[in-house]
Design an enzyme around this catalytic site. Structure first.
Site: not given
Lengths: 278, 278
Positions: A13-14, A46, A76-78, A155, A187-189
């Protein structure tokens, strides 16, 4: 090519967001070993271009290959949106992104063919969700909305906060007006603010969590390819079962703190990687 | 070493925030040429380690040196905080960061020796402002507060928004309770929400804008070194006066859009640079 069943699954992931995917993998595929890489030196993806995200993804895959992974999860979606179609042609092991599993679940879930997608700016602008959903069913109408404040809010730890609720209402207002019955958390968050989002969208809208759907799809993929880790303890094997390793390109301590709040079990500290060397 | 007075000033930042410094340079040093580099591929620096920020800063300085700059402005609080002390020993041209000018102004401004600093997480954790303020005057008490949501709020364009006002009140509550009379806006994005911050802190607290103070300090530095651009048009000279060039490591279109909202004059489109090659 013979792939070792005992080899780990590579997840990247990013940054730290992909740990929500690791969480689902730990729960649903407890026998699998995992090697996670978070590109914390270059987060977020993103707001970056397709070329840059592709270049970064290739470096990370070269790194994961040095860990002898048997499959790769692009958590990571992006990166799934911008790089998957290219990189899956370049490697010899199975690779799965978080976008397709979420798309398939949303298609099965919707009753009125009106689906919303919330994600980063780049994922929305890529139109990938819209394209994939409609290529499976041309009756589908998709309403996308970029929510750039959600990641910093998560975050900051404000996942149950009144201010976050207000911001979510503002972001989702338009999409909810469109009478959607399904909303993909693209989005993973975002799964980390799931309960707040549920309050905003109400009981008539089903939230789709691509992290969970990805773990289900990966389980099936490994079964189909006969690549599941048998989970038996074989002394002479290189890999043991249920072992987790974490790598990050920067700020390892912050990574560990976030991992502690997300993952269901105690894990070893992340190790630092100079990802530009790969 | 003979430095060409007509050469441009190199300015760099982790992204677009440093354009607030360029804005002040354009206003206060209109005869100077400027080469700006924004590291939009690796933004933000605020959550990255000292080693990484130093490595990135060195790459950018090597790039700026290829443009024959006569001086460098580190228009990024994080890079000023984490990398300046090392890189100023490594180069042969004058270099100035945004931290010291803000510190000096705050020291002149305060009456009660109680100064607040708002900035990114890394800048606050570096304790640089606290150390510098107190090394000049040990009577000073410094109250630092990381405000990680401000940058995404500014980039979302919510600089005059009720939600931003609420978030600012929450962030600043503690600091204002400490009876400060001076508040340093220790991140380049923050001057773009200056009027909202002014409402939050009230008339009794003076806001210090390091971007403006840096332009004043640079003007003095160039005068002292006899390096000001004379502003006359000399045909055979390599550089003309008041010319601006912009470079970014990614997402050039988004850079241009932001530049249009920040800068006082029309500028040419930014050019893309592969900064990792430097």
């Amino acid at each position: 090519m013979i792939i070792d069943k005992y080899a780990p699954i590579g997840v990247f992931d990013s940054g730290v967001g992909g740990l929500t995917v690791v969480r689902e993998l730990m729960r649903n595929l407890p026998q699998e070993n995992i090697v996670y890489f978070g590109d914390t030196a270059r987060v977020p993806y993103g707001n970056k271009s397709k070329e840059t995200v592709l270049r970064y993804s290739r470096q990370i895959i070269r790194f994961l290959e040095t860990k002898d992974v048997k499959a790769i999860v692009v958590a990571c979606n992006t990166a799934s949106a911008l790089a998957m179609d290219t990189i899956e042609k370049e490697i010899n092991i199975p690779i799965i992104g978080v976008v397709i599993p979420g798309v398939h679940t949303a298609l099965r879930t919707t009753r009125n063919n009106r689906i919303g997608v919330i994600a980063t700016d780049s994922t929305i602008k890529s139109n990938l969700y819209q394209t994939l959903l409609r290529s499976n069913n041309s009756e589908i109408t998709v309403f996308g909305k970029a929510c750039p404040l959600f990641v910093p809010l998560v975050e900051e730890g404000w996942t149950k906060d009144r201010i976050t609720y207000e911001i979510a209402c503002r972001y989702l207002d338009d999409v909810l007006d469109k009478d959607i019955d399904t909303l993909i958390m693209g989005c993973t968050h975002y799964p980390l603010m799931r309960s707040l989002l549920k309050k905003v969208v109400g009981d008539d809208v089903t939230l789709v969590n691509p992290a969970y759907e990805t773990s289900v799809a990966l389980k099936k993929l490994l079964e189909d390819l006969n690549l599941q880790n048998p989970g038996d303890f074989v002394k002479e094997k290189k890999f043991q079962c249920g072992r987790y390793r974490f790598f990050a390109s920067d700020a390892v301590e912050r990574f560990n703190t976030f991992a502690d709040t997300v993952l269901p079990c105690e894990v070893e500290s992340a190790e630092l990687v100079q990802i530009e060397d790969f």
